[in-house]
Design a protein around this motif. Structure first.
Motif, mmCIF file in Angstrom:
data_model
loop_
_atom_site.group_PDB
_atom_site.id
_atom_site.type_symbol
_atom_site.label_atom_id
_atom_site.label_comp_id
_atom_site.label_asym_id
_atom_site.label_seq_id
_atom_site.Cartn_x
_atom_site.Cartn_y
_atom_site.Cartn_z
ATOM 1 N N PRO A 91 0.713 -1.221 0.059
ATOM 2 C CA PRO A 91 0.018 0.144 0.014
ATOM 3 C C PRO A 91 0.775 1.204 -0.001
ATOM 4 O O PRO A 91 0.486 2.371 -0.757
ATOM 5 C CB PRO A 91 -0.834 -0.066 1.208
ATOM 6 N N THR A 92 1.935 1.113 0.780
ATOM 7 C CA THR A 92 2.968 2.476 0.889
ATOM 8 C C THR A 92 3.516 2.696 -0.565
ATOM 9 O O THR A 92 4.052 3.775 -0.745
ATOM 10 C CB THR A 92 3.798 2.495 1.819
ATOM 11 N N ARG B 298 1.636 2.413 -3.680
ATOM 12 C CA ARG B 298 0.651 2.481 -4.475
ATOM 13 C C ARG B 298 0.596 3.899 -5.180
ATOM 14 O O ARG B 298 0.141 4.119 -6.573
ATOM 15 C CB ARG B 298 -0.707 2.280 -3.932
ATOM 16 N N LEU B 299 1.261 5.262 -4.759
ATOM 17 C CA LEU B 299 1.243 6.221 -5.279
ATOM 18 C C LEU B 299 2.166 6.480 -6.067
ATOM 19 O O LEU B 299 2.201 7.589 -6.661
ATOM 20 C CB LEU B 299 0.912 7.336 -4.142
ATOM 21 N N TYR B 300 3.244 5.678 -6.106
ATOM 22 C CA TYR B 300 4.707 5.881 -6.753
ATOM 23 C C TYR B 300 5.049 4.806 -7.520
ATOM 24 O O TYR B 300 6.157 5.079 -7.974
ATOM 25 C CB TYR B 300 5.624 6.281 -5.499
ATOM 26 N N ASP C 227 -1.334 0.995 5.060
ATOM 27 C CA ASP C 227 -0.761 2.478 4.869
ATOM 28 C C ASP C 227 -1.721 3.004 5.932
ATOM 29 O O ASP C 227 -2.984 3.333 5.694
ATOM 30 C CB ASP C 227 -0.935 3.293 3.603
ATOM 31 N N GLY D 222 -7.217 1.067 -1.990
ATOM 32 C CA GLY D 222 -5.794 0.675 -2.203
ATOM 33 C C GLY D 222 -4.869 0.830 -0.844
ATOM 34 O O GLY D 222 -3.740 0.096 -0.891
ATOM 35 N N ASP D 223 -5.061 1.477 0.275
ATOM 36 C CA ASP D 223 -4.016 1.656 1.280
ATOM 37 C C ASP D 223 -4.445 0.425 2.260
ATOM 38 O O ASP D 223 -3.687 0.335 3.248
ATOM 39 C CB ASP D 223 -4.421 2.772 2.048
ATOM 40 N N TYR E 274 6.003 8.500 5.472
ATOM 41 C CA TYR E 274 6.583 7.176 5.787
ATOM 42 C C TYR E 274 7.995 7.318 6.428
ATOM 43 O O TYR E 274 8.541 6.043 6.675
ATOM 44 C CB TYR E 274 6.592 6.273 4.295
#
Lengths: 256, 256
Positions: free
Chosen positions: A127-128, A130-132, B16, B90-91, B132
């Motif tokens: 999940p961490t 998913r944005l990148y 996340d 998605g998190d 993070y």
């Protein structure tokens, strides 16, 4: 009373593009350029215009975008750095602020750029990330992608990978859609994190994302490297694959 | 007609934690537990209770939380995996769903846990890491932190690092605040990305964040390792440093 002296300041900027409509100022939506300009105008009370090395699409990130602006303010460069970073939200950071010569132009002086496209090949994407990074759920044929990447290196007309009607016709470079890619390769960050890196003298609108969309078709076995070469030769956008999503793309560096 | 057979399913979950009030179901705020339970109840139409290996605070992330639930549904494990991942945002991602024996309990069968705390030592923190990792702007004395970490290894009463009034008194373990830390060390991800890792048989409420807050005081030269040893011996929360922020903490693994 002495006349106020003007100077040109060069900024190196990192940003998380998730929440933005891209680098460039737009009528609707928040842009990176506008956020920084607004802070600069507040700090200097001058009508600052910020010139970037290029545009990045909505959702694209940057590790080191370069931009410049002129001002007559006596604010020191280190005060610009700390002041901007305290005014901006955490998803935009000014990394460097330094005085540069007036013949330096963030866009026209740029000799090249490095873009990186991040792929996650884990069965399920963390999940961490998913944005990148782009999650590619099916196994990719990386040797096939590498054969295509080799074909990209050198000087080519990249019309097949340029979104039509988007080139900035105000800049007469005489080179049309011809660009030189110095290096196109896959880097491994870890076993499930791959980076496709493109270094070149310039990139057309959406070019990296269009290249990636087509390379992923090669990775999925839909086309082979011979077909990829044909697509490049076709100089026709409709010959190539789809535009890959923006959130996995990073402007890594601008070369001067 | 045969009676519906019950089975116990073990989930491995990554999340996340940015948008959540923590693992545990709460009156106000969205929790990871509740999000997954809601999906399980929708899928099975049963009053599912999901039992986690432990709680994580608001904002804390997990790479591999473990949880279990019982159900009589005929839904296969692979359908649970794909169904949950398609219903959840998605998190939160379910990494594994498998049948386990009824004597397996995510919390009571756990033999230990691994937590990692991420530090960014770059002069300016990259925007894509802001959610993070903790940005430590000043140079830290890492040898001093390492001397403190060594003192943590072994069996100790960690009352000084436990937030008061928070221990779950319903579980009579007889061990009070005594826990064993098997390993406490610094890992280097890259030159500006350090990870402080704690592996132990169990952790008290806020223990890792309280340890980190105190270790950072050692890193900043406010205390030396002798004073750190005294804090540990004091068995008094007020002797230790502040609670470090949650967003840099990851539950890395649960051991069984």
């Amino acid at each position: 009373m002495t006349a106020l002296q003007s100077r040109r300041i060069r900024l190196t900027i990192a940003y998380d593009g998730t929440r933005y409509c891209g680098w460039q100022r737009q009528e609707n939506g928040r842009s990176i350029q506008q956020e920084i300009e607004t802070c600069l105008r507040t700090m200097t009370r001058e009508e600052i215009s910020l010139h970037g090395a290029g545009r990045t699409d909505a959702g694209v990130h940057a590790e080191a975008m370069v931009a410049h602006f002129d001002c007559t303010s006596r604010i020191t460069n280190s005060r610009f750095l700390s002041g901007l970073n305290s005014m901006l939200t955490g998803d935009i950071r000014i990394l460097v602020a330094k005085t540069c010569p007036f013949d330096f132009h963030a866009r026209f002086s740029a000799k090249g750029k490095c873009y990186q496209y991040h792929l996650c090949t884990a069965l399920i994407q963390p999940p961490t990330r998913r944005l990148y990074s782009l999650h590619v759920a099916t196994a990719l044929d990386f040797p096939s992608i590498c054969r295509c990447l080799i074909l990209l290196e050198g000087k080519h007309d990249f019309q097949s990978f340029e979104n039509t009607g988007t080139r900035d016709k105000t800049i007469v470079t005489g080179r049309g859609a011809v660009r030189t890619i110095h290096s196109a390769r896959i880097l491994t960050a870890d076993s499930t994190h791959l980076i496709v890196e493109f270094i070149g003298d310039g990139f057309l609108k959406n070019m990296v994302r269009n290249l990636m969309g087509t390379l992923l078709e090669a990775g999925r076995g839909k086309i082979c490297s011979e077909e990829f070469a044909e697509i490049l030769r076709a100089k026709d956008r409709s010959a190539a694959g789809p535009t890959a999503p923006p959130h996995a793309l990073f402007l890594k560096e601008v070369f001067y």
